[in-house]
Design an enzyme around this catalytic site. Structure first.
Site, PDB file in Angstrom:
ATOM      1  CD  GLU A  36      -3.033   1.148   0.428  1.00  0.00           C
ATOM      2  OE1 GLU A  36      -2.760   1.145  -0.777  1.00  0.00           O
ATOM      3  OE2 GLU A  36      -4.193   1.196   0.869  1.00  0.00           O
ATOM      4  CB  THR A  75      -3.537   7.746  -2.405  1.00  0.00           C
ATOM      5  OG1 THR A  75      -4.634   6.958  -2.866  1.00  0.00           O
ATOM      6  CG2 THR A  75      -3.589   7.800  -0.892  1.00  0.00           C
TER       7      THR A  75
HETATM    8  N1  HSE Z   1      -6.943   7.053   4.537  1.00  0.00           N
HETATM    9  C1  HSE Z   1      -6.379   7.167   3.226  1.00  0.00           C
HETATM   10  C2  HSE Z   1      -6.487   8.596   2.769  1.00  0.00           C
HETATM   11  C3  HSE Z   1      -7.122   6.256   2.309  1.00  0.00           C
HETATM   12  O1  HSE Z   1      -7.577   9.156   2.891  1.00  0.00           O
HETATM   13  O2  HSE Z   1      -5.499   9.159   2.299  1.00  0.00           O
HETATM   14  C4  HSE Z   1      -6.684   6.344   0.871  1.00  0.00           C
HETATM   15  O3  HSE Z   1      -5.868   5.312   0.529  1.00  0.00           O
END
Ligand code: HSE
Length: 308
Positions: free
Chosen positions: A128, A181
């Protein structure tokens, strides 16, 4: 068993007030992966169908997660991975998490279940991190455990599975733009005022209580994000119009799914979820942007083994 085929589901992270800690698992959208044992040592990604992704191990989230598993387990065999992607990368419903979680769960099944879910989450976090440039588990945990999950801590991994009220459904709209992201995280402030933190953790605490007690009114009252939404909603065209439309159609609440651009709602009952989906379609059809929508129950199982 020589090879295993799995369904790796999409997931919704953050759930409004639980940035980086809360998530839930979807039923109707996900990738498939095949993981195969071969005699020649090493890991090879032999196929990636659906979306173009790096095939080199070190740049592929599934490759990095698999390598973390294999480095620890060190079996006397090699691994081939086939990835069939349905979840568009950069869509906000856990595309990278599906690949990272999927491959470690598949490897675990294939090699006789040597690891527990918390250890699998630790391996998957390495994958991830390729996509988001930091280790977080709020998409991985619901994919691996199913249902709603709270990431109590990442180091060491401690995951709490939260009950799902039986009549809860999600409706989701995915505007066809890509938000990485890492970019969406870069849009966030490093510090937040104390008054915002107080409101956010009050909402998160009450949402967890509401999920435990199947209190739909309290779910609705808790689905508010005063910390992240003001910054990220600027990256999603027509975000506030969608939010107004779905709340008017009776959704319990609405927020940015993960790092966006997908927008999720939680609804009481499938009928209401379908009505909310229609409200999303009606609103977004007026824009120039292509979109997908879907309705899903909450997947209690997470990743599913598809082998006969
Ligand atoms: N919690 C993470 C974010 C999830 O909001 O950046 C996205 O992968």
């Amino acid at each position: 068993m020589k090879e295993i085929r799995i369904f790796a589901p999409a997931t919704v992270a953050n759930v409004a007030c639980g940035f980086d800690v809360l998530g839930f698992c979807l039923d109707t959208v996900g990738d498939e992966m095949v993981v195969r044992r071969v005699s020649k040592k090493g890991i090879v990604i032999t196929k990636c169908v659906g979306y173009e992704l790096p095939m080199e191990l070190e740049n592929n989230v599934a490759g990095v997660a698999a390598q973390a598993f294999i480095n620890d387990f060190n079996p006397e065999l090699g691994i081939e991975i086939e990835i069939y992607k349905n979840i568009k990368p950069g869509s906000g419903v856990g595309s990278s998490a599906a690949s990272a979680a999927g491959v470690v769960v598949a490897l675990n099944e294939l090699l006789g279940k040597p690891y527990k879910k918390e250890q699998l989450t630790t391996f998957a976090m390495k994958g991830e991190a390729v996509a988001s440039k930091c280790e977080h588990a709020d998409n991985l945990a619901p994919a691996i455990y199913g249902g709603f999950t709270l990431v109590k801590s990442c180091h060491p991994v401690k995951i709490l599975k939260i009950p799902t009220p039986s009549d809860l459904f999600a409706s989701i709209i995915h505007p066809q733009i890509e938000i990485k992201t890492a970019d969406s995280r870069a849009a966030l402030p490093a510090d937040i005022p104390l008054y915002q933190a107080i409101e956010q953790w009050a909402n998160l605490g009450s949402l967890i209580h509401a999920l435990h007690t199947s209190d739909y009114d309290l779910i609705a009252a808790s689905l508010n994000d005063v910390v992240i939404e003001p910054h990220r909603s600027k990256l999603i065209p027509h975000y506030h119009e969608i939010k107004n439309a779905v709340l008017k159609a009776g959704a319990l609440g609405c927020g940015i799914s993960g790092s966006g651009p997908s927008i999720f709602t939680l609804c009481k009952g499938e009928e209401n979820a379908l009505k909310v989906e229609q409200a999303m379609k009606d609103m977004y059809s007026k824009t120039e942007i292509d979109f997908d929508t879907y309705v899903s129950s909450i997947n209690q199982q997470g990743i599913k083994i598809l082998n006969p």
